[in-house]
Design a protein around this motif. Sequence first.
Motif, PDB file in Angstrom:
ATOM      1  N   UNK A 136       0.810  -1.216   0.000  1.00 27.74           N
ATOM      2  CA  UNK A 136       0.000   0.000   0.000  1.00 27.74           C
ATOM      3  C   UNK A 136       0.844   1.268   0.000  1.00 27.74           C
ATOM      4  N   UNK A 137       2.029   1.248   0.612  1.00 21.83           N
ATOM      5  CA  UNK A 137       2.829   2.454   0.746  1.00 21.83           C
ATOM      6  C   UNK A 137       4.270   2.281   0.288  1.00 21.83           C
ATOM      7  N   UNK A 138       4.607   1.215  -0.358  1.00 21.54           N
ATOM      8  CA  UNK A 138       5.995   1.010  -0.752  1.00 21.54           C
ATOM      9  C   UNK A 138       6.073   0.184  -2.018  1.00 21.54           C
ATOM     10  N   UNK A 139       7.171   0.363  -2.735  1.00 23.20           N
ATOM     11  CA  UNK A 139       7.505  -0.442  -3.906  1.00 23.20           C
ATOM     12  C   UNK A 139       8.954  -0.893  -3.750  1.00 23.20           C
ATOM     13  N   UNK A 140       9.236  -2.119  -4.157  1.00 24.79           N
ATOM     14  CA  UNK A 140      10.589  -2.650  -4.009  1.00 24.79           C
ATOM     15  C   UNK A 140      10.945  -3.471  -5.236  1.00 24.79           C
ATOM     16  N   UNK A 141      12.248  -3.528  -5.515  1.00 22.98           N
ATOM     17  CA  UNK A 141      12.797  -4.302  -6.629  1.00 22.98           C
ATOM     18  C   UNK A 141      13.945  -5.143  -6.096  1.00 22.98           C
ATOM     19  N   UNK A 142      13.957  -6.410  -6.472  1.00 30.05           N
ATOM     20  CA  UNK A 142      15.047  -7.311  -6.121  1.00 30.05           C
ATOM     21  C   UNK A 142      15.730  -7.764  -7.409  1.00 30.05           C
ATOM     22  N   UNK A 143      17.027  -7.473  -7.508  1.00 35.35           N
ATOM     23  CA  UNK A 143      17.823  -7.893  -8.662  1.00 35.35           C
ATOM     24  C   UNK A 143      18.815  -8.944  -8.184  1.00 35.35           C
ATOM     25  N   UNK A 144      18.598 -10.186  -8.607  1.00 36.66           N
ATOM     26  CA  UNK A 144      19.408 -11.306  -8.119  1.00 36.66           C
ATOM     27  C   UNK A 144      19.939 -12.119  -9.287  1.00 36.66           C
ATOM     28  N   UNK A 145      20.998 -11.632  -9.971  1.00 39.24           N
ATOM     29  CA  UNK A 145      21.600 -12.425 -11.053  1.00 39.24           C
ATOM     30  C   UNK A 145      22.351 -13.626 -10.510  1.00 39.24           C
ATOM     31  N   UNK A 146      22.561 -14.607 -11.345  1.00 40.72           N
ATOM     32  CA  UNK A 146      23.264 -15.817 -10.924  1.00 40.72           C
ATOM     33  C   UNK A 146      24.737 -15.506 -10.678  1.00 40.72           C
ATOM     34  N   UNK A 171       9.445   4.221  -0.264  1.00 43.51           N
ATOM     35  CA  UNK A 171       8.183   4.425   0.454  1.00 43.51           C
ATOM     36  C   UNK A 171       7.442   5.608  -0.142  1.00 43.51           C
ATOM     37  N   UNK A 172       6.134   5.432  -0.333  1.00 37.88           N
ATOM     38  CA  UNK A 172       5.267   6.493  -0.850  1.00 37.88           C
ATOM     39  C   UNK A 172       4.589   7.149   0.351  1.00 37.88           C
ATOM     40  N   UNK A 173       4.954   8.385   0.639  1.00 33.52           N
ATOM     41  CA  UNK A 173       4.475   9.059   1.850  1.00 33.52           C
ATOM     42  C   UNK A 173       3.433  10.149   1.581  1.00 33.52           C
ATOM     43  N   UNK A 174       3.164  10.443   0.342  1.00 30.71           N
ATOM     44  CA  UNK A 174       2.202  11.509   0.048  1.00 30.71           C
ATOM     45  C   UNK A 174       1.473  11.184  -1.241  1.00 30.71           C
ATOM     46  N   UNK A 175       0.258  11.738  -1.357  1.00 37.55           N
ATOM     47  CA  UNK A 175      -0.563  11.538  -2.548  1.00 37.55           C
ATOM     48  C   UNK A 175      -1.117  12.886  -2.984  1.00 37.55           C
TER      49      UNK A 175
END
Length: 507
Positions: A128-138, A148-152
């Motif tokens: 609801x308030x955050x976006x994340x990316x995981x980059x895991x190459x071999x 974190x999204x703190x305002x709209x």
Amino acid sequence: MNAEDARKAGLPGKRQPGEPRPSSKQIPTVQQSRENFAAKRGLRRLVQGEMPPTAPMSIVDRLAGSPYANPMIQVGGVDNSVRKTIDFTLLLAETMFRFGAGALEVETSMIAVTAALGLRNIEVDITNQSVSINHAPKNATPITLLRVVRSWTNNYAGLTEVHQLVIDIVGGGVGREEAQQRLNEILRKPKPYARWMVTLGSGVFAAFVVAVIGGGLIGALVSMASTLLVGLLSRTLARWRVPDFFVTAMGAFLVTAIALAFVRFEIPIQPGAVVTGGILLLLPSGRLVSAVQDAINGFPVTAAGRFLSVFLTFGAIVSGIAVASALGGLLLVSSKSVTEAPQSVPPPLYLALLFVLLATILIGVVEQTSPRLLLPTAVIGVLGYSVLILVGHFGVGPRLAPAVAAAIVGVLARLLAIRMGAPQLVLAVPSILFLLTGLSIFRAMFTLTIATDSALDGVVGLFNALVVIMGVAAGVVLGDNLARPLSKLGKLGKLSVGLDSRRNRRR
């Protein structure tokens, strides 16, 4: 062994004089084997899946059916600076969330951008308030970043520009450096309409709502004046850092108190219609629709957070109405008069459609929609309202009719959005506002909390109102999905680059 015995035994023998030479057409051995092989293969496909049931789904497959399907991999392969690419993608996702995009739109944009910029082994997670990316190459150290999204804020014009930026990246015409520069320009760019235009548009919109539901001329003017006062009050309280709950409660209190004051002085208005026009913009209709969309599209955490915010806003509205009604009781004003249905004659159909057209344009101004999208949004709103009236004449119930109209709105919004290079949400949300009847919601909440002698009627009314809202939200999602095959029939504007099947696929 003679020739006859050899033929019976299946052995080649000497051909007798006058005996016809055997033809290959009379020996269908090869044909039978081919037919048997094809039959076995068809039977195996019928009883066995194409892929193992536990095979993981490629993240790029999430783009199927979206405007960003088949992203073009930019020449040059994977960018050497993975961290900068991930930072840019997270900033883009945060911007889309702040401007009002849904979870599915944000997720598909993140996947499309990382795919187009050449990043593999990517996983995306949205709450609801955050976006994340995981980059895991071999055979390398993984990188996990979160924002974190703190305002709209209401900025559909900025959301449209970000959407167009994603289209250009997916089409292969914009690199990361240029995309970063364009995103910074979008963030620094002011909104298309000034604050006074938004405040004035809100007041005139309330007047049109009262006119459409039959509140009369005086009621429309009173509703416009109370909405303008609510806008000024909300802006002042926001500068004082007052929480949104109390800002909404004060707005509902002011609208209801003004309506009861006019009733106390025996001015001929319909207080229910006046209060409806005043609180319709306070109702979290857009957030509730987005919450239902997120739940349907498979984002339960985001949907749960938005549902909680919606219910708090409803509680604030009811609190403000309750306090104003209690004050009206001290002034010898019957609190039940607030929920009375308007007795004025509704305007003719052509005039009501004109009011809906103008009101939808004003809602676009309030939501900071791009000027080029105002008229298309208004046309979709008028068509949706016309479908609502039409299906009502055929005996469709009041619960199903808004859902049917919302489905038509979803189809038209998707097709026009693809044509004009905008998100479907920008055209759909303002167009369904007249399908979400604020009067029934207000009556149900008021009866449930104030008129305790008929609390059961309030529960039934609240259930009916929520069913209508859920049906409208589901109808928009259904229309969006129904329009996706239609959008692939031909090239529709600039988004056709993402729908071209000749694009190289990233798997």
